[in-house]
Design an enzyme around this catalytic site. Structure first.
Site, PDB file in Angstrom:
ATOM      1  N   GLY A   1     -13.910  -0.561 -15.582  1.00 56.45           N
ATOM      2  CA  GLY A   1     -13.114  -0.336 -16.772  1.00 56.45           C
ATOM      3  C   GLY A   1     -13.333   1.039 -17.387  1.00 56.45           C
ATOM      4  O   GLY A   1     -12.567   1.472 -18.243  1.00 56.45           O
TER       5      GLY A   1
ATOM      6  N   ASP B   1     -10.921  13.210  -6.779  1.00 58.38           N
ATOM      7  CA  ASP B   1     -10.587  12.059  -7.629  1.00 58.38           C
ATOM      8  C   ASP B   1     -10.242  12.543  -9.039  1.00 58.38           C
ATOM      9  O   ASP B   1     -10.999  12.342  -9.993  1.00 58.38           O
ATOM     10  CB  ASP B   1     -11.757  11.076  -7.646  1.00 58.38           C
ATOM     11  CG  ASP B   1     -11.390   9.732  -8.263  1.00 58.38           C
ATOM     12  OD1 ASP B   1     -10.183   9.456  -8.420  1.00 58.38           O
ATOM     13  OD2 ASP B   1     -12.321   8.962  -8.584  1.00 58.38           O
TER      14      ASP B   1
ATOM     15  N   HIS C   1      -7.925   7.758  -8.722  1.00 56.88           N
ATOM     16  CA  HIS C   1      -7.896   6.344  -8.335  1.00 56.88           C
ATOM     17  C   HIS C   1      -7.334   5.468  -9.450  1.00 56.88           C
ATOM     18  O   HIS C   1      -6.997   4.309  -9.220  1.00 56.88           O
ATOM     19  CB  HIS C   1      -9.273   5.854  -7.867  1.00 56.88           C
ATOM     20  CG  HIS C   1     -10.267   5.594  -8.951  1.00 56.88           C
ATOM     21  ND1 HIS C   1     -11.197   6.516  -9.351  1.00 56.88           N
ATOM     22  CD2 HIS C   1     -10.489   4.487  -9.713  1.00 56.88           C
ATOM     23  CE1 HIS C   1     -11.950   6.001 -10.311  1.00 56.88           C
ATOM     24  NE2 HIS C   1     -11.545   4.763 -10.553  1.00 56.88           N
TER      25      HIS C   1
ATOM     26  N   SER D   1     -13.449   3.867 -15.518  1.00 53.91           N
ATOM     27  CA  SER D   1     -12.868   4.856 -14.623  1.00 53.91           C
ATOM     28  C   SER D   1     -12.015   5.881 -15.354  1.00 53.91           C
ATOM     29  O   SER D   1     -11.227   5.533 -16.238  1.00 53.91           O
ATOM     30  CB  SER D   1     -11.985   4.173 -13.582  1.00 53.91           C
ATOM     31  OG  SER D   1     -12.742   3.580 -12.570  1.00 53.91           O
ATOM     32  N   GLY D   2     -12.141   7.133 -14.934  1.00 55.42           N
ATOM     33  CA  GLY D   2     -11.297   8.180 -15.482  1.00 55.42           C
ATOM     34  C   GLY D   2     -11.745   8.724 -16.819  1.00 55.42           C
ATOM     35  O   GLY D   2     -11.212   9.724 -17.301  1.00 55.42           O
TER      36      GLY D   2
END
Length: 269
Positions: A219, A125, A80, A221-222
């Site tokens: 912020g 994801d 995402h 994410s990942g």
């Protein structure tokens, strides 16, 4: 303006797979970062050398995510985060966000987003970013992947560490200059399904408890979830009720994707 990527799931009947709460990705769709991991601790220099800051650009604007170095020319992050981006600027070796050791700008042609990523159910994801080869140092280094095996630990009850530059609170507006981290305990998928439902929380997902309003947030994410210097999760989604709501936080379960990572990058433990 801080915008959450809210996922709406339409269902016809009230089954076990229905979402009690809609999940949201902690992806920050603004050009800058606001805040940090909620109620976490401030990292010191060289504490998380595998942490990468990722500033994505697209025709629709920009957003911030985290990532993890898994080899001298590969970073892993969330699908995402790469979805819809045209390029990314990767910041390496930063504790102070605006002062990395160095940066690289990488085109989307070097993104490998999971071919079956589905935003509706937050399925698969995960993305890889092929980067120019870097040199490792005390400040910039890779994190280990779990070894490929016939079966894997669920990690339930174990304490892992998440890091990133996401929001400090649900109402945060100020910029946090320093990398943050928080220790979080892995919970069973059965418990996590009570919040998000079984359509969302599958064997591809790993969840953690978020007591005392300590959690990943917008912020982050990942970014990484690490256990004993091994990457076990990639920050994926949380509750629409907010990062401080006490609802579980969810990550892409890395052990599920070890074969996919190896097939696409050649990287394995």
């Amino acid at each position: 303006m801080k915008v959450f990527a809210v996922l709406l799931l339409a269902v016809a009947t009230a089954s076990a797979g229905v979402l009690p709460k809609a999940p949201v990705h902690p992806r920050d769709r603004t050009a800058s970062i606001q805040g940090r991991i909620t109620n976490g601790k401030e990292a010191v220099a060289e504490q998380f050398p595998y942490q990468v800051g990722l500033s994505f650009s697209s025709s629709q604007g920009g957003w911030w995510c985290g990532g993890s170095i898994i080899a001298a020319n590969w970073v892993v992050t969330a699908a995402h985060c790469t979805d819809g981006a045209t390029s990314v600027t990767a910041s390496y070796g930063a504790t102070v966000r605006t002062n990395p050791k160095f940066t690289q700008t990488i085109s989307s042609s070097d993104f490998i987003q999971h071919e079956s990523y589905l935003s509706l159910t937050v399925r698969n994801d995960i993305s890889l970013i092929k980067t120019p080869t870097i040199s490792f140092s005390a400040a910039v280094n890779k994190i280990a992947l779990p070894a490929i095996a016939s079966s894997y630990s669920t990690y339930v009850g174990q304490t892992a560490v998440a890091s990133g530059w996401g929001l400090v609170s649900d109402s945060a507006t100020s910029v946090a200059p320093n990398l943050q981290y928080v220790d979080l305990t892995v919970i069973s998928n059965t418990v996590c399904q009570q919040t998000f439902g079984s359509l969302i929380v599958t064997s591809r997902v790993i969840c953690v408890a978020t007591p005392n309003a300590q959690s990943t947030c917008q912020g982050d994410s990942g970014g990484p979830l690490a256990l004993d210097s091994t990457l076990i999760g990639i920050t994926s989604f949380g509750s629409a009720d907010g990062c401080e709501s006490g609802a579980p936080a969810a990550f892409t379960r890395v052990t599920y994707y070890l074969d996919w990572i190896k097939e696409n990058s050649g990287v394995s433990a």
